[in-house]
Structures are given as C-alpha cells and as structure tokens.
Design an enzyme around this catalytic site. Structure first.
Site, PDB file in Angstrom:
ATOM      1  N   TYR A 161      40.399  68.599  41.556  1.00 35.11           N
ATOM      2  CA  TYR A 161      39.481  67.477  41.795  1.00 35.11           C
ATOM      3  C   TYR A 161      38.799  67.012  40.512  1.00 35.11           C
ATOM      4  CZ  TYR A 161      36.154  64.545  44.274  1.00 35.11           C
ATOM      5  OH  TYR A 161      35.442  63.476  44.735  1.00 35.11           O
ATOM      6  N   PHE A 194      43.043  35.486  35.726  1.00 32.11           N
ATOM      7  CA  PHE A 194      44.030  35.764  36.769  1.00 32.11           C
ATOM      8  C   PHE A 194      43.350  35.688  38.141  1.00 32.11           C
ATOM      9  CE2 PHE A 194      46.467  38.969  39.284  1.00 32.11           C
ATOM     10  CZ  PHE A 194      47.654  38.265  39.332  1.00 32.11           C
ATOM     11  N   ASP A 195      44.126  35.476  39.211  1.00 29.78           N
ATOM     12  CA  ASP A 195      43.477  35.172  40.502  1.00 29.78           C
ATOM     13  C   ASP A 195      42.599  36.307  41.062  1.00 29.78           C
ATOM     14  OD1 ASP A 195      45.573  36.722  41.402  1.00 29.78           O
ATOM     15  OD2 ASP A 195      46.524  35.160  42.604  1.00 29.78           O
ATOM     16  N   ASP A 247      41.833  41.507  29.178  1.00 30.21           N
ATOM     17  CA  ASP A 247      42.648  41.887  30.329  1.00 30.21           C
ATOM     18  C   ASP A 247      44.047  42.175  29.766  1.00 30.21           C
ATOM     19  OD1 ASP A 247      44.312  41.965  32.523  1.00 30.21           O
ATOM     20  OD2 ASP A 247      43.452  40.212  33.511  1.00 30.21           O
ATOM     21  N   ALA A 290      46.890  43.713  30.909  1.00 29.72           N
ATOM     22  CA  ALA A 290      48.018  44.078  31.784  1.00 29.72           C
ATOM     23  C   ALA A 290      49.361  43.990  31.035  1.00 29.72           C
ATOM     24  CB  ALA A 290      48.042  43.181  33.016  1.00 29.72           C
ATOM     25  N   LYS A 308      51.939  46.895  35.279  1.00 28.56           N
ATOM     26  CA  LYS A 308      52.709  46.009  34.410  1.00 28.56           C
ATOM     27  C   LYS A 308      53.219  46.826  33.217  1.00 28.56           C
ATOM     28  CE  LYS A 308      50.602  43.238  37.337  1.00 28.56           C
ATOM     29  NZ  LYS A 308      49.270  42.794  37.087  1.00 28.56           N
ATOM     30  N   HIS A 328      48.614  30.188  50.786  1.00 27.96           N
ATOM     31  CA  HIS A 328      50.044  30.414  50.519  1.00 27.96           C
ATOM     32  C   HIS A 328      50.535  31.757  51.058  1.00 27.96           C
ATOM     33  CE1 HIS A 328      47.763  31.933  47.089  1.00 27.96           C
ATOM     34  NE2 HIS A 328      48.730  32.812  46.878  1.00 27.96           N
TER      35      HIS A 328
HETATM   36  C1  LIG Z   1      48.232  42.119  38.029  1.00 30.90           C
HETATM   37  C2  LIG Z   1      47.101  41.614  37.228  1.00 30.90           C
HETATM   38  C3  LIG Z   1      45.779  41.911  37.549  1.00 30.90           C
HETATM   39  C4  LIG Z   1      45.398  42.688  38.798  1.00 30.90           C
HETATM   40  O1  LIG Z   1      45.973  43.929  38.817  1.00 30.90           O
HETATM   41  P1  LIG Z   1      46.409  44.701  40.168  1.00 30.90           P
HETATM   42  O2  LIG Z   1      46.937  45.975  39.646  1.00 30.90           O
HETATM   43  O3  LIG Z   1      47.423  43.833  40.851  1.00 30.90           O
HETATM   44  O4  LIG Z   1      45.180  44.865  40.993  1.00 30.90           O
HETATM   45  C5  LIG Z   1      44.783  41.433  36.707  1.00 30.90           C
HETATM   46  N1  LIG Z   1      45.069  40.695  35.633  1.00 30.90           N
HETATM   47  C6  LIG Z   1      46.333  40.376  35.302  1.00 30.90           C
HETATM   48  C7  LIG Z   1      46.605  39.549  34.084  1.00 30.90           C
HETATM   49  C8  LIG Z   1      47.393  40.819  36.081  1.00 30.90           C
HETATM   50  O5  LIG Z   1      48.646  40.469  35.764  1.00 30.90           O
END
Ligand SMILES: *Cc1c(COP(=O)(O)O)cnc(C)c1O
Length: 452
Positions: A71, A123-124, A211, A213, A252, A443
């Site tokens: 843990y 990002f969304d 960010d 990713a 990613k 969508h």
């Molecule tokens: C995928 C993504 C996120 C969110 O990540 P999740 O792992 O899907 O929650 C945030 N910012 C960018 C640029 C992304 O491609």
C-alpha cells in the site's frame, strides 16, 4: 514514401475480423449512425483514438509481473518516481490514474485569482476541468494553427502577442501549453515558443504548466526541425525545465494502457496536491494505480527516450498513411501531425453542407465500406444552435488516430484501398440529420439518420 521498417517484431497476435458488407450496414443502422455505439468486436481497424490503445513491449509485460502491491511506498513506486524524475528532470512526482485525474488534482492547487486559463488549445478534458473550477479557457494558438492548408513547421505554437495582451488584462489564472496540440491536429510547439512563454509568464508571476501527453512526439519534431544536434531525451528534459511543472496522460507517450502523473519543482505545491490526491485517487505512492501499472509506465518512459527509433517509426507510419492518401487525392490537413490523420470532409464532399455533417457521413461510410472506425471532428462535435440558427464548426474533419505499435503496412494499405473506393462513389454519399441529442457533448450519444 516507403513504409518505415519497424524496430520490433511480433510474438503475440490478437485476431480481428471483418464482417461482411451486409452485416456492417445493419450494425451501423443498429448503432443509429453513431460510431461510438458500435461494439469493438464488430470493427476491423479501430482508429477512434491512440489513447491507451497501444501495444506494450516484452520488458513492460515482464516488469508488470514484478509489481510490488504494497500500500505505502512500494518498490514499484520508487522505481516509477525515479523514472519520471529522469524523464522530466523534475523532483516532485505524483502518480494519478490517468490524465484527467491529474487535471483534477493539479488545477485547483495552482489556479490563481484570474478568470482565464490561457493555452495554445486546451484539450477537451482540460476544458471540462477548467469550467468545473469556475474558470474559462482562452485558446490562443497562432493563426497558422487554424489553417489546414499551410505547411508551417510549428502550428501548435502560442500567439505571444495575444499572451501579453491577456496578461496585461490581469485576469489570467494559469498558462498552459499542450505538446503536441492534440485538439489542433497533433501539431508541435517549438522550444523557442515554450521558452518565450516561460519568460513572459515569469515576468507577470503567473503559473505555467505543460500538458505533456505527447511530449516525445513533440521532441521528435523539435529535433527534426529546430535542434538537430540534441537527443530526444535531452529535448524532453529541457522542455519540462521551462515550466513550473507538467502533467501527463501516460496512455499516450508512456506507451501503456492506463496511468498518468504530475511532476513539478515546488515541494510545497506538491504537498498541497498530495492532500487532494488522498481524497480523490489514493495514497501518494500509488495514486489510483496498481504497482504493476507503475512498473509498466516506468519501463515505457525509460524505453521511449532510450531508443529514438520507437517514436521515429510511429511518426513515419503517420507520414506514410498521409502520403498514400494524398497521392490518391484525399484532401488532408497538412502537414501530418504526430498521432493522427485528418481528412478534410468539407472539401471531399462539397455537396453536403456543414449542417448535414459531412464528416459524420464520411466516417459512417468508412465503416460500411471497410469496417474502419474513425471519429468526426466537425459540426457534430463542435457545431451549435444560436437563436435557432445553425453555427458550424471551423472545420469538418474526420480523424484517424493511430494506436502505437498495433497496425502495420498491410493495415494502412487497406485503409488507402477503402478510401479509393469511397472517392469513386463520393457523389452518392448523403448528408445526415440528428434524430435525438443530449444537452452536452452530443457526439458521444446522439442518434442520427441518413437524409434521403
Ligand atoms: C488524452 C489527453 C488528456 C486526458 O488524458 P486521459 O488519460 O484520457 O484522462 C489530456 N490532455 C491531452 C493533450 C490528451 O491527449
């Protein structure tokens, strides 16, 4: 262009099947012309997203078997922590179960007084968290980033004049950059731009986070177009050093199926985040992940910066598909980004007006013709009604996101063959209308029909 030779061979296979044409048509009807409603087993090639859909290496699978599931302060966490430190060069490491979970921990801890979160293009999921925290997104990507036909090398850059303007207004809570710009077609941001944003935010005393990713893909483009002498490992580190901290969806560029993290310089800030972490994710040494997940991420991060052919092959796959589709006359967003191909449905299907969703019409036909799943990024996703009048999205696109290490040349050549058949009968493709829609993010769940 020639297909890039892969830096791996395959020793485990997942069978996939192509349903016959009649079944594909009836599955599409049963799904009410919404590709999110299809069952994955009825899809032959799935290009819905590159998030968490990649294949891991034998070393990642082997590391998972050694996961320490204690843990608190498990050996796997210490290994994860040092892999993230090595990757980012940042001392404070906070694991989360994915990218949006990192946003949920990070944003409330770093947001200042102002109203806006300024970004090249949030990002969304980030937009969702910004709104949830009572702030508003302000996207100020450079003009080239909004033009599908220009070949500018860093279309993800932030407009620095607009950044200064926003900061002068003293109403900014946070500045972020998304690397690469996912919502803007996976286009990269230059080190020079990141450096300038870093200087300007320091001048105004506003927090600046990245960010990351797809930071390895971004660093590959930086190496190709800006800093040819530097290794990708060093570019990744140099990039992270320019900000107060970073957050990453490991689904990613860490080449895993689940996971994420925050890394930052400030110990006090990190401790504030750890308090929130315990509430929403878990103890600070696992953050919603199993020990085996931490192992897979650690190995993925180490591998992707140790062998530059991993990211090079991926980006060349995307380029390959882009060049083959261009050759047969499919209109595409240029230049190819890091993780996806974007078809310009408005110019491919000029007989379908935006209010009849040309992107969705094309995406549905791609499934019916070849069992291929893509996603519409156009007026179905971003269009809206204002005073009873239809307001279209900026562009009508269909995105094919490429999962990492999953598909090979034969799969891509098949996509090209299917697109060729669709080009031959494109004038017969009909527009669509919405039958039923929810209030938000329509969508994902709306139902549609073909206009006869
Ligand atoms: C995928 C993504 C996120 C969110 O990540 P999740 O792992 O899907 O929650 C945030 N910012 C960018 C640029 C992304 O491609």
């Amino acid at each position: 262009m020639e297909y890039p030779p892969p830096p791996y061979r395959i020793k485990m296979v997942e069978p996939i099947r192509l349903l016959d044409a009649q079944s594909r048509l009836s599955r599409m009807k049963e799904a009410h012309w919404n590709l999110f409603n299809l069952n994955a087993q009825d899809i032959y090639l799935d290009f819905l997203t590159d998030s968490g859909t990649g294949a891991m290496t034998q070393e990642q699978w082997a590391a998972m078997m050694t996961g320490d599931e204690s843990y608190a302060n498990a050996r796997s966490f210490r290994r994860f922590e040092s892999a993230v430190r090595e990757f980012t060069g940042l001392p404070e490491v906070i694991p989360t179960h994915q990218g949006r979970a990192a946003e949920n921990i990070l944003l409330p801890s770093v947001l200042g007084e102002g109203k806006y979160v300024v970004s090249n293009q949030s990002f969304d999921t980030t937009v969702g968290h910004i709104l949830f925290n009572g702030k508003e997104p302000m996207d100020i990507v450079i003009d080239e980033g909004l033009d599908p036909s220009t070949d500018y090398p860093f279309k993800g850059n932030m407009n620095l004049e607009k950044l200064r303007g926003a900061l002068e207004g003293e109403n900014v809570a946070l500045v972020t950059l998304v690397l690469t710009n996912n919502a803007g077609g996976g286009q990269p941001v230059s080190i020079e731009n990141i450096q300038r944003v870093s200087e300007i935010t320091k001048e105004y005393g506003i927090p600046f986070f990245l960010d990351i990713a797809r930071i390895v893909e971004n660093s590959y483009f930086v190496q190709q177009r800006e800093l040819p002498e530097m290794s990708i490992r060093d570019i990744v580190r140099r990039t992270c050093q320019l900000a107060d901290g970073v957050w990453m969806s490991a689904k990613k560029d860490a080449y895993v199926n689940i996971g994420g993290f925050i890394a930052l310089k400030d110990k006090e800030g990190a401790d504030r985040m750890r308090e929130r972490l315990v509430l929403f994710e878990g103890f600070p040494s696992y953050g919603g992940l199993a020990g085996r997940d931490l192992e897979a991420i650690a190995t993925g991060l180490e591998q992707v910066i140790s062998d530059e052919r991993i990211v090079e092959h991926r980006i060349k796959q995307v380029e390959y598909l882009h060049s083959k589709l261009s050759e047969i006359g499919v209109p595409l967003v240029k230049p190819p980004g890091g993780h996806a191909i974007f078809i310009d449905a408005k110019s491919m299907l000029p007989h379908i007006p935006p209010e009849e969703f040309p992107g969705q019409a094309l995406a549905c036909q791609l499934y019916i013709e070849g069992g291929i799943r893509s996603v519409e990024i156009g007026s179905l996703m971003f269009g809206r009604e204002e005073n009873g009048k239809f307001v279209p999205a900026n562009m009508e696109l269909v995105r094919l996101a490429i999962p990492r290490r999953v598909y090979e040349q034969g799969h891509f050549d098949y996509v090209v063959a299917i697109m060729k058949r669709l080009l031959e009968k494109k004038d017969e493709i009909r527009g669509m209308r919405i039958v039923k829609e929810p209030e938000l993010l329509r969508h994902f769940t709306c139902t549609l029909d073909v206009i006869e």
